[in-house]
Design an enzyme around this catalytic site. Sequence first.
Site, PDB file in Angstrom:
ATOM      1  N   SER A 132      39.554  45.662  18.605  1.00 24.42           N
ATOM      2  CA  SER A 132      38.403  46.558  18.656  1.00 24.42           C
ATOM      3  C   SER A 132      38.331  47.289  19.992  1.00 24.42           C
ATOM      4  O   SER A 132      38.933  46.873  20.991  1.00 24.42           O
ATOM      5  CB  SER A 132      37.104  45.769  18.444  1.00 24.42           C
ATOM      6  N   THR A 143      33.933  36.854  14.436  1.00 20.73           N
ATOM      7  CA  THR A 143      33.113  35.825  15.066  1.00 20.73           C
ATOM      8  C   THR A 143      33.526  34.420  14.638  1.00 20.73           C
ATOM      9  O   THR A 143      33.448  33.476  15.440  1.00 20.73           O
ATOM     10  CB  THR A 143      31.627  36.075  14.755  1.00 20.73           C
ATOM     11  N   ASP A 201      40.167  48.884  15.729  1.00 21.68           N
ATOM     12  CA  ASP A 201      38.880  48.731  15.064  1.00 21.68           C
ATOM     13  C   ASP A 201      37.717  49.318  15.862  1.00 21.68           C
ATOM     14  O   ASP A 201      37.690  49.232  17.094  1.00 21.68           O
ATOM     15  CB  ASP A 201      38.641  47.231  14.836  1.00 21.68           C
ATOM     16  N   ASN A 210      36.766  42.099   7.094  1.00 19.03           N
ATOM     17  CA  ASN A 210      36.905  41.942   8.546  1.00 19.03           C
ATOM     18  C   ASN A 210      36.262  40.635   9.007  1.00 19.03           C
ATOM     19  O   ASN A 210      35.112  40.355   8.664  1.00 19.03           O
ATOM     20  CB  ASN A 210      36.237  43.104   9.270  1.00 19.03           C
ATOM     21  N   HIS A 216      27.381  42.268  11.921  1.00 16.51           N
ATOM     22  CA  HIS A 216      28.353  41.819  12.908  1.00 16.51           C
ATOM     23  C   HIS A 216      27.798  40.648  13.722  1.00 16.51           C
ATOM     24  O   HIS A 216      26.593  40.516  13.911  1.00 16.51           O
ATOM     25  CB  HIS A 216      28.705  42.960  13.877  1.00 16.51           C
TER      26      HIS A 216
END
Length: 284
Positions: free
Chosen positions: A50, A236, A84, A233, A183
């Site tokens: 990312s 975490t 990302d 995706n 997220h």
Amino acid sequence: MPLTTTGELVTRAAAARSAVASFNVITLEHVEAVIAGAESVHAPVVLQVSENAVKFRGGQLLPLARAAVAAAERAAVPVALHLDHVQSDALLYQAAEAGFSSVMYDAARLPYAQNLATTRAAVDWAHAQGLWIEAELGQIGGKNGRPPLDAHAPGARTDPDEARAFVADSGVDALAVAIGSAHAMTTRTATLDHALLKRLSAALDVPLVLHGSSGVPDDELTAAVAGGIAKVNIGTALNIALTGAIRDFLAERPEAVDPRGYLTVAREAMTRAVARALRTLGAF
């Protein structure tokens, strides 16, 4: 084996009504764990870096990207590289040279017209470089410490009619949709809007992507894949496994100073998390 492309993996998954898992990597241990987990269940996988991970690495994309390419080329399963949540055009323009086959260009924070215009420009550039490109419509929330949006807040869900127009006008290859995940969730309590997903799947002819999957329970993920999600995706969940393993290791060995000890158990914990996620998705 040689690097594969994200587009190839996602297209194949969409045709089979399955999903490919795309894991966010921050360290070399993340990279190694994702590949080891994928190899343990014989599944293809996507490594994604990312823009936030690049910022963490001092704004330098190539060190982690080069390591990921080298590891992927030695993998026993197909591996692709994906850049990302890119908001910076300067970072976008580094993608192809750094070994990425795809980019998620993130302008979802902008009003619709600006999102469309900036995404269209990114798509034109990316396609000229042979890159597959994903965008986002609707706000998934939880990024950069922001809370998830309330389900009834404007923009908290992806509208199917708006999504159809956005895909047609932007030319994106895949669309990340907001259907209830967020997220950076550390508990698996998200409830997805499967009725909305059904409408989105019927309205769009590009693969659909689910962001924020670490907070989604197994049965919800399985239902999402059955409902048309082709790329999932996960980030975490790996960090929870890594941090938990290191905490336990150091609690039992407060005298430890060699990072190889706690990084080994952290990598092993992430490997198990990857294998578990892939089994849940049936991403074989």
